[in-house]
Design a protein around this motif. Structure first.
Motif, PDB file in Angstrom:
ATOM      1  N   SER A 164       5.107   5.520  10.060  1.00  0.00           N
ATOM      2  CA  SER A 164       3.673   5.311  10.270  1.00  0.00           C
ATOM      3  C   SER A 164       3.403   4.376  11.443  1.00  0.00           C
ATOM      4  O   SER A 164       2.426   4.533  12.165  1.00  0.00           O
ATOM      5  CB  SER A 164       3.024   4.751   8.996  1.00  0.00           C
ATOM      6  OG  SER A 164       2.980   5.729   7.980  1.00  0.00           O
ATOM      7  N   THR A 165       4.287   3.409  11.652  1.00  0.00           N
ATOM      8  CA  THR A 165       4.121   2.471  12.760  1.00  0.00           C
ATOM      9  C   THR A 165       4.390   3.128  14.104  1.00  0.00           C
ATOM     10  O   THR A 165       3.637   2.951  15.068  1.00  0.00           O
ATOM     11  CB  THR A 165       5.072   1.270  12.589  1.00  0.00           C
ATOM     12  OG1 THR A 165       4.804   0.621  11.335  1.00  0.00           O
ATOM     13  CG2 THR A 165       4.890   0.264  13.718  1.00  0.00           C
ATOM     14  N   GLU A 169       0.161   7.501  14.238  1.00  0.00           N
ATOM     15  CA  GLU A 169      -0.865   7.948  13.301  1.00  0.00           C
ATOM     16  C   GLU A 169      -1.745   6.792  12.809  1.00  0.00           C
ATOM     17  O   GLU A 169      -2.832   7.040  12.279  1.00  0.00           O
ATOM     18  CB  GLU A 169      -0.219   8.646  12.104  1.00  0.00           C
ATOM     19  CG  GLU A 169       0.645   7.749  11.244  1.00  0.00           C
ATOM     20  CD  GLU A 169       1.383   8.513  10.163  1.00  0.00           C
ATOM     21  OE1 GLU A 169       1.320   9.755  10.180  1.00  0.00           O
ATOM     22  OE2 GLU A 169       2.020   7.878   9.321  1.00  0.00           O
ATOM     23  N   CYS A 170      -1.300   5.557  12.990  1.00  0.00           N
ATOM     24  CA  CYS A 170      -2.089   4.401  12.553  1.00  0.00           C
ATOM     25  C   CYS A 170      -2.753   3.668  13.717  1.00  0.00           C
ATOM     26  O   CYS A 170      -3.251   2.560  13.538  1.00  0.00           O
ATOM     27  CB  CYS A 170      -1.219   3.424  11.753  1.00  0.00           C
ATOM     28  SG  CYS A 170      -1.026   3.901  10.016  1.00  0.00           S
ATOM     29  N   GLU A 175      -7.520   5.838  13.127  1.00  0.00           N
ATOM     30  CA  GLU A 175      -8.083   5.227  11.933  1.00  0.00           C
ATOM     31  C   GLU A 175      -9.606   5.214  11.986  1.00  0.00           C
ATOM     32  O   GLU A 175     -10.290   5.502  11.007  1.00  0.00           O
ATOM     33  CB  GLU A 175      -7.568   3.782  11.791  1.00  0.00           C
ATOM     34  CG  GLU A 175      -6.182   3.667  11.217  1.00  0.00           C
ATOM     35  CD  GLU A 175      -6.164   3.906   9.730  1.00  0.00           C
ATOM     36  OE1 GLU A 175      -6.380   2.954   8.963  1.00  0.00           O
ATOM     37  OE2 GLU A 175      -5.956   5.058   9.325  1.00  0.00           O
ATOM     38  N   LEU A 188      -3.624  -2.055  12.225  1.00  0.00           N
ATOM     39  CA  LEU A 188      -2.355  -1.327  12.216  1.00  0.00           C
ATOM     40  C   LEU A 188      -1.561  -1.644  10.967  1.00  0.00           C
ATOM     41  O   LEU A 188      -1.074  -0.748  10.267  1.00  0.00           O
ATOM     42  CB  LEU A 188      -1.546  -1.677  13.471  1.00  0.00           C
ATOM     43  CG  LEU A 188      -0.109  -1.133  13.501  1.00  0.00           C
ATOM     44  CD1 LEU A 188      -0.108   0.393  13.521  1.00  0.00           C
ATOM     45  CD2 LEU A 188       0.644  -1.685  14.718  1.00  0.00           C
ATOM     46  N   CYS A 191      -3.082  -0.123   7.784  1.00  0.00           N
ATOM     47  CA  CYS A 191      -2.880   1.325   7.723  1.00  0.00           C
ATOM     48  C   CYS A 191      -1.446   1.641   7.317  1.00  0.00           C
ATOM     49  O   CYS A 191      -1.212   2.489   6.443  1.00  0.00           O
ATOM     50  CB  CYS A 191      -3.194   1.948   9.086  1.00  0.00           C
ATOM     51  SG  CYS A 191      -2.740   3.700   9.224  1.00  0.00           S
ATOM     52  N   VAL A 192      -0.483   0.981   7.934  1.00  0.00           N
ATOM     53  CA  VAL A 192       0.925   1.248   7.626  1.00  0.00           C
ATOM     54  C   VAL A 192       1.223   0.901   6.178  1.00  0.00           C
ATOM     55  O   VAL A 192       1.888   1.671   5.467  1.00  0.00           O
ATOM     56  CB  VAL A 192       1.843   0.467   8.585  1.00  0.00           C
ATOM     57  CG1 VAL A 192       3.304   0.600   8.154  1.00  0.00           C
ATOM     58  CG2 VAL A 192       1.667   0.952  10.017  1.00  0.00           C
ATOM     59  N   ARG A 195      -0.382   3.625   3.831  1.00  0.00           N
ATOM     60  CA  ARG A 195       0.280   4.916   3.850  1.00  0.00           C
ATOM     61  C   ARG A 195       1.693   4.842   3.255  1.00  0.00           C
ATOM     62  O   ARG A 195       2.129   5.755   2.541  1.00  0.00           O
ATOM     63  CB  ARG A 195       0.316   5.461   5.278  1.00  0.00           C
ATOM     64  CG  ARG A 195      -1.078   5.772   5.817  1.00  0.00           C
ATOM     65  CD  ARG A 195      -1.042   6.206   7.267  1.00  0.00           C
ATOM     66  NE  ARG A 195      -0.456   7.526   7.404  1.00  0.00           N
ATOM     67  CZ  ARG A 195      -1.115   8.657   7.253  1.00  0.00           C
ATOM     68  NH1 ARG A 195      -2.404   8.650   6.938  1.00  0.00           N
ATOM     69  NH2 ARG A 195      -0.504   9.823   7.412  1.00  0.00           N
TER      70      ARG A 195
END
Length: 235
Positions: A164-165, A169-170, A175, A188, A191-192, A195
Motif C-alpha cells: 500500500s505504501t 494507491e495511498c 485518497e 499516507l 491509509c496504509v 488498508r
C-alpha cells in the motif's frame, strides 16, 4: 512475507442456467437511479451489481487486458517492478497477470503459483489498474526476496503495509478524489494502516479488527520504512 488471498472468481458454465442467465430485471436504469438516490436495499444493490458484472464480463476483461498490456510496456512503476522481479529470477507478463470477474469487492490478488489476478469488474480505469498491478507486484517481489511463511500474520501485515505504501494507491490524490479521505496530515500513514488492517482481518487465524490492528502495529516501523526495491516512496 506471505501470499495475499486471491479473491473468488467466476467463470461462466454453459450448463449452469444461473451463470448464463443473469437477473436482467435488476440491471435497469430504474434500479440504478434507486441505488443513487439511496432507495434501494443492500440486497437489491448486490443483485444489480451481480447482473451488471455478469452481462459486462467480456467487455470488462477485454478492457482490463488492454490496460494491463499498455502498463507492462509504458508504466514507469510497473516496468521498474518487473525489472526488479526479473533480477530475482521470475517475470511478470501477460501470461501470469490475468483479468477475471471477481465475486468479491477486491481489486486484485497475488498467489505464488497462480500469479497476479486483476478483478476486471472492480477496476475503474487505467490508473486503478496501474495501482493494483503495482500493489500485487510488490507482493510478488516480497515473495521472491524474503522467506515466506504462509499463514504468518506478521508477514502478511508487513507485505500489505509495503504494497500500500509503495504502489501509490495511498497517495493524497487517490485518497482525496476516490475515497473521500480529506485529511492533510498523516494521510499516507492512515491509509496504509487502514488498508493493511482490513487485509489482515480477512486472513485465516485473525480473530477480529483489534487483533489485526495489533499485528499491523507490531511490524509497522520496520515495514513502513522499508522501501525496497525503491530508494524511497515512489509516489
Amino acid at each position: 512475507m506471505a501470499d495475499t488471498t486471491l479473491p473468488e472468481t467466476t467463470t461462466a458454465n454453459p450448463s449452469d442456467p444461473a451463470a448464463s442467465q443473469p437477473d436482467k430485471s435488476f440491471y435497469t436504469w430504474s434500479t440504478w437511479f434507486s441505488i443513487l438516490s439511496g432507495q434501494a436495499t443492500p440486497a437489491d444493490r448486490d443483485r444489480y451489481l451481480h447482473a451488471r458484472d455478469t452481462i459486462k464480463e467480456a467487455a470488462d476483461c477485454a478492457r482490463c487486458a488492454k490496460h494491463r498490456d499498455y502498463l507492462l510496456q509504458y508504466s514507469p512503476i510497473v516496468r521498474f517492478l518487473r525489472e526488479q522481479i526479473n533480477e530475482l529470477g521470475q517475470d511478470i507478463n501477460s501470461e501470469n497477470v490475468r483479468c477475471k470477474r471477481c465475486t468479491t469487492r477486491q481489486s486484485g490478488g497475488f498467489d505464488s503459483e497462480y500469479g497476479i489476478l486483476l478483478c476486471a469488474n472492480q477496476l475503474r480505469n487505467r490508473g486503478h489498474v496501474e495501482d493494483t498491478m503495482a500493489h500485487e507486484m510488490v507482493h510478488a517481489w516480497d515473495h521472491l526476496r524474503f522467506k515466506v511463511e504462509r499463514g504468518n500474520l506478521r508477514h502478511a501485515a508487513c507485505t500489505e503495509i509495503r504494497a500500500s505504501t509503495l504502489s501509490g494507491e495511498c497517495r493524497f490524490g487517490r485518497e482525496f478524489w476516490t475515497r473521500g479521505q480529506w485529511k492533510l496530515t498523516q494521510q499516507l500513514q492512515e491509509c496504509v494502516r487502514r488498508r493493511a488492517t482490513l487485509s489482515v482481518m480477512n486472513r485465516p487465524g485473525c480473530k477480529d479488527d483489534v487483533h489485526a490492528a495489533r499485528i499491523v502495529n507490531e511490524v509497522w516501523d520496520s515495514c513502513f520504512n522499508d522501501t525496497r526495491p525503491f530508494d524511497e516512496i515512489y509516489r
